[in-house]
Design a protein around this motif. Sequence first.
Motif, PDB file in Angstrom:
ATOM      1  N   HIS A  20       0.822  -1.222   0.000  1.00  0.00           N
ATOM      2  CA  HIS A  20       0.000   0.000   0.000  1.00  0.00           C
ATOM      3  C   HIS A  20       0.850   1.264   0.000  1.00  0.00           C
ATOM      4  O   HIS A  20       1.979   1.290   0.509  1.00  0.00           O
ATOM      5  CB  HIS A  20      -0.920   0.001   1.225  1.00  0.00           C
TER       6      HIS A  20
ATOM      7  N   SER B 178       2.244   4.263   3.624  1.00  0.00           N
ATOM      8  CA  SER B 178       1.880   3.429   4.774  1.00  0.00           C
ATOM      9  C   SER B 178       3.076   2.705   5.370  1.00  0.00           C
ATOM     10  O   SER B 178       4.052   2.400   4.672  1.00  0.00           O
ATOM     11  CB  SER B 178       0.851   2.360   4.362  1.00  0.00           C
TER      12      SER B 178
ATOM     13  N   GLN C 149       3.546  -0.827   6.383  1.00  0.00           N
ATOM     14  CA  GLN C 149       2.756  -1.976   5.944  1.00  0.00           C
ATOM     15  C   GLN C 149       2.205  -2.814   7.093  1.00  0.00           C
ATOM     16  O   GLN C 149       1.071  -3.304   7.042  1.00  0.00           O
ATOM     17  CB  GLN C 149       3.586  -2.847   4.997  1.00  0.00           C
TER      18      GLN C 149
ATOM     19  N   LEU D 289      -1.342  -1.853   8.792  1.00  0.00           N
ATOM     20  CA  LEU D 289      -2.536  -1.665   7.974  1.00  0.00           C
ATOM     21  C   LEU D 289      -3.669  -2.618   8.354  1.00  0.00           C
ATOM     22  O   LEU D 289      -3.438  -3.786   8.677  1.00  0.00           O
ATOM     23  CB  LEU D 289      -2.193  -1.870   6.497  1.00  0.00           C
TER      24      LEU D 289
END
Length: 440
Positions: free
Chosen positions: A20, A23, A25, A28
Amino acid sequence: MSSEITNEYVHALDRQFVFHSWSIQSTLNPLVIAGGQGCTLWDYNGNQYLDFSSQLVNTNIGHQHPKVIAAIQEQAGSLVTVAPATANLMRGEAAKRILSHAPSTFSKVFFTNAGADANENAMRMARQFTGRDKILSAYRSYHGSTGSAIAATGDLRRVPNEFARGHVHFFNPYLYRTEFHATTEEEECERALQHLRRVIECEGANSIAAILLESVPGTAGILVPPKGYMEGVRALASEFGMLLILDEVMAGFGRTGRWLAMDNFDVVPDLICFAKGVNSGYVPAGGVMISQPIAEFYENRFFPGGLTYSGHPLAMAAIVATLDVMAEEGIVDNARMIGQEFLGPGLKALAAKHPLIGEARGVGLFWALEMVSDRVKKTPLAAPVMAQMKAAFQARGLLTFIVENRIHVVPPCIVNPAQVAQALAIFDEVIGEFSSKHAA
């Protein structure tokens, strides 16, 4: 695929294979979305959400408009893709419709894949046309995440990405957090323009190709320029022989209750960048509207830029259908009316009621609530609290677009009064609960 798809399966698939943007990761927990219609989205478990984010402020005509879906399907049946050097009916029709909403001095459209590369190519054109190198842009801005676009962006995401040369930043107006010790919109405007003049003088006017400015800065906080500011920027650009590039990527095509956000001001730029709302993001597309002098410049000069998918037929069909639907259904007028009569007054009433709201500001269906823990000190509400608030909205079926300490209230331009009332009630409930815990 199995008809027994679940939220859990889609979530696990995402977390295993998808990387993503913007972000960390491991932190998330993406919301699963299965489908949508109009202003409503839903997941595989039957939970429904009222979309007051327009995703990334792009689904201006709402989700799955049948006429636009049909246009994409029809185009897919005849020609899915073709090289940009060819002539294509939908590409020409899309350009014609887009230019019908631009000032009469505009004559051509260069199509890109999104807003970032629209800004990239506008800067490229400005540098070639003027023979100068520097680009001035605001600290409170976002222009995209590609090479020059992220360097032109003012927020701190540019810092690890500053690989492009020739970018200089200035402070644009923001009376709530004024850099100029202003107490009125008039003072903010006058002092911001004087500041910009000094930046131009100190950088060397003959070295500056263009000023790149969002007509209404979006991600930076929905900062509607004070009266006279845009006209003043235009005058400075003309005085010093620079181009004015207006970034309409987020604010254009109905979002402010006008076809283009610049229509709220008495200003004519040299280049206009667009994307997002031009086809509600149904198929990725963006572009640059080019004024006649710049278009003529390239009649006998080589333009050193291009994209494999420039003017992609599916994207062009989506643009044509979207702009036709917006005109036929009065969607731009709806955005202006709903903003003036329902959303704007409702958000201002919430700001008067809840101490966590420092300011409600906006135009059309382009609004922000600036959240503060102390109204006197204007202390931004802490990021963890904003994250908790976003989760609370989502738990009540409302999707919001939150940036730093701001709730950006940006529903599709087809939203109706009942949906606005539903969202305002959720805002009232959640902000009230958080005010009792976090307001000074």
